[in-house]
Enzyme design. Structure first.
Site, PDB file in Angstrom:
ATOM      1  N   GLY A   9       0.822  -1.218   0.000  1.00 40.74           N
ATOM      2  CA  GLY A   9       0.000   0.000   0.000  1.00 40.74           C
ATOM      3  C   GLY A   9       0.848   1.257   0.000  1.00 40.74           C
ATOM      4  N   GLY A  13      -0.689   8.015   1.188  1.00 43.67           N
ATOM      5  CA  GLY A  13      -0.737   8.072   2.643  1.00 43.67           C
ATOM      6  C   GLY A  13       0.510   7.597   3.359  1.00 43.67           C
ATOM      7  N   ARG A  35      -2.934   0.415  -7.847  1.00 42.52           N
ATOM      8  CA  ARG A  35      -2.982   1.453  -8.897  1.00 42.52           C
ATOM      9  C   ARG A  35      -1.604   1.614  -9.530  1.00 42.52           C
ATOM     10  NH1 ARG A  35      -5.858   5.864  -5.157  1.00 42.52           N
ATOM     11  NH2 ARG A  35      -4.520   4.788  -3.676  1.00 42.52           N
ATOM     12  N   SER A 137      -3.777   0.269  14.698  1.00 38.53           N
ATOM     13  CA  SER A 137      -4.512   1.543  14.765  1.00 38.53           C
ATOM     14  C   SER A 137      -4.933   1.766  16.203  1.00 38.53           C
ATOM     15  CB  SER A 137      -5.757   1.452  13.880  1.00 38.53           C
ATOM     16  OG  SER A 137      -6.627   2.540  14.124  1.00 38.53           O
ATOM     17  N   TYR A 150     -14.222  -2.349  11.446  1.00 36.32           N
ATOM     18  CA  TYR A 150     -12.861  -1.812  11.299  1.00 36.32           C
ATOM     19  C   TYR A 150     -12.082  -2.050  12.594  1.00 36.32           C
ATOM     20  CZ  TYR A 150      -8.907   1.291  10.510  1.00 36.32           C
ATOM     21  OH  TYR A 150      -7.629   1.793  10.382  1.00 36.32           O
TER      22      TYR A 150
END
Ligand code: NDP
Ligand code: 8X3
Length: 256
Positions: A9, A13, A35, A137, A150
């Protein structure tokens, strides 16, 4: 030979900021994401300021066969694996939650992270050297209303990280986690609210962490002497004191 970091990823970010920090410190990079245009742009940007090797792998971490094929193309030993790819989708009460959101979060945040760990860890064990750093997180530390699935995925990351540390330490493989609160300079909120730009304006009235702050903490974890394992860094912006406790009286730390 440079050390090598694989960052999942890395197209935006935290992953993108982390790629820049590791490149600046002389690491060869293996960068992943779905992407391809973004991956190419990131590589171009990094090569403007450093001379490290940058390898791009375009695939979806939700599919084991894609992860496996991508990793088969890599011969360079991976010193550091940063399991960063992840996302939130939606902010709904559990009794109104969308199954497709739940599946996407579980498949990305948990299963993708497991797949990449399964594929990269054997080399580390064989070499008796390596470091796995997982993106947890604050949502994997404290629950909050409408965070349900989440939060569950990030509690899973926390549990998995702690569990595999008990297996990997005997192989000289370090296992760490970073657990940030809100982080801007990311696409996190836009992805969560499916590119509803108004709903995604959640950082207008306080200063959260920046992606660079998190990247620097990740580099700190990776750059400790070999006998030191940072288990976890639980970090928030100064204006945040809990998932639901935020001083929203203004962006106190913006340059005037
Ligand atoms: P971004 O949306 O900016 O970045 C997410 C990255 O994950 C992108 O590069 C995206 O690439 C990649 N990704 C998402 N799904 C997949 C997939 N199926 N396969 C491969 N890559 C994927 O968000 P952040 O930088 O904020 O998020 C990074 C991590 O940090 C996540 O794990 C998130 O949960 C965590 N985190 C974020 C916080 C925040 O407030 N921003 C706070 C705490 C933790 P692409 O779309 O090109 O595939
Ligand atoms: C992201 C932080 O508070 O949006 O992991 O869940 S939060």
């Amino acid at each position: 030979m440079n050390k090598c970091v694989l960052i999942t990823g890395a197209t935006s970010g935290i992953g993108l900021a982390t790629a820049h920090v590791f490149a600046a410190n002389g690491y060869d990079l293996i960068l992943t994401g779905r992407r391809e245009d973004r991956l190419n742009k990131v590589k171009e940007e990094i090569l403007q300021s450093s001379s490290v090797n940058v390898t791009l792998l375009c695939f979806d971490v939700r599919h084991y066969s894609e992860c496996e094929k991508a990793m088969e193309s890599i011969s360079q030993p991976i010193d550091v694996l940063i399991n960063n790819a992840g996302l939130a989708r939606g902010l709904d009460y559990v009794y109104e939650g969308k199954i497709e959101h739940w599946d996407e979060m579980i498949d990305t945040n948990i299963k993708g992270l497991l797949y990449m760990t399964r594929l990269v860890s054997p080399g580390m064990v064989a070499r008796k050297s390596g470091h796995i750093i997982n993106l947890g997180s604050s949502a994997g530390k404290e629950v909050y209303p409408k965070g349900n699935v989440y939060c569950a995925t990030k509690f899973a990351v926390d549990g998995f990280t702690r569990a595999i540390r008990t297996e990997m330490h005997v192989h000289n493989v370090r296992v760490s986690q970073i657990s940030p609160g809100h982080v801007e300079e990311t696409e996190f909120a836009r992805v969560r609210f499916e590119w509803d730009e108004e709903r995604a304006k959640i950082y207008n009235d306080f200063n959260p962490l920046t992606a660079k702050d998190v990247a620097e903490s990740i580099y700190f974890i990776a750059s400790r002497p070999p006998h030191v394992n940072i288990n976890d860094i639980f970090v928030m912006g100064t204006q945040q004191a809990g998932n639901m406790i935020i001083d929203r009286t203004g962006r106190r730390f913006d340059p005037i």
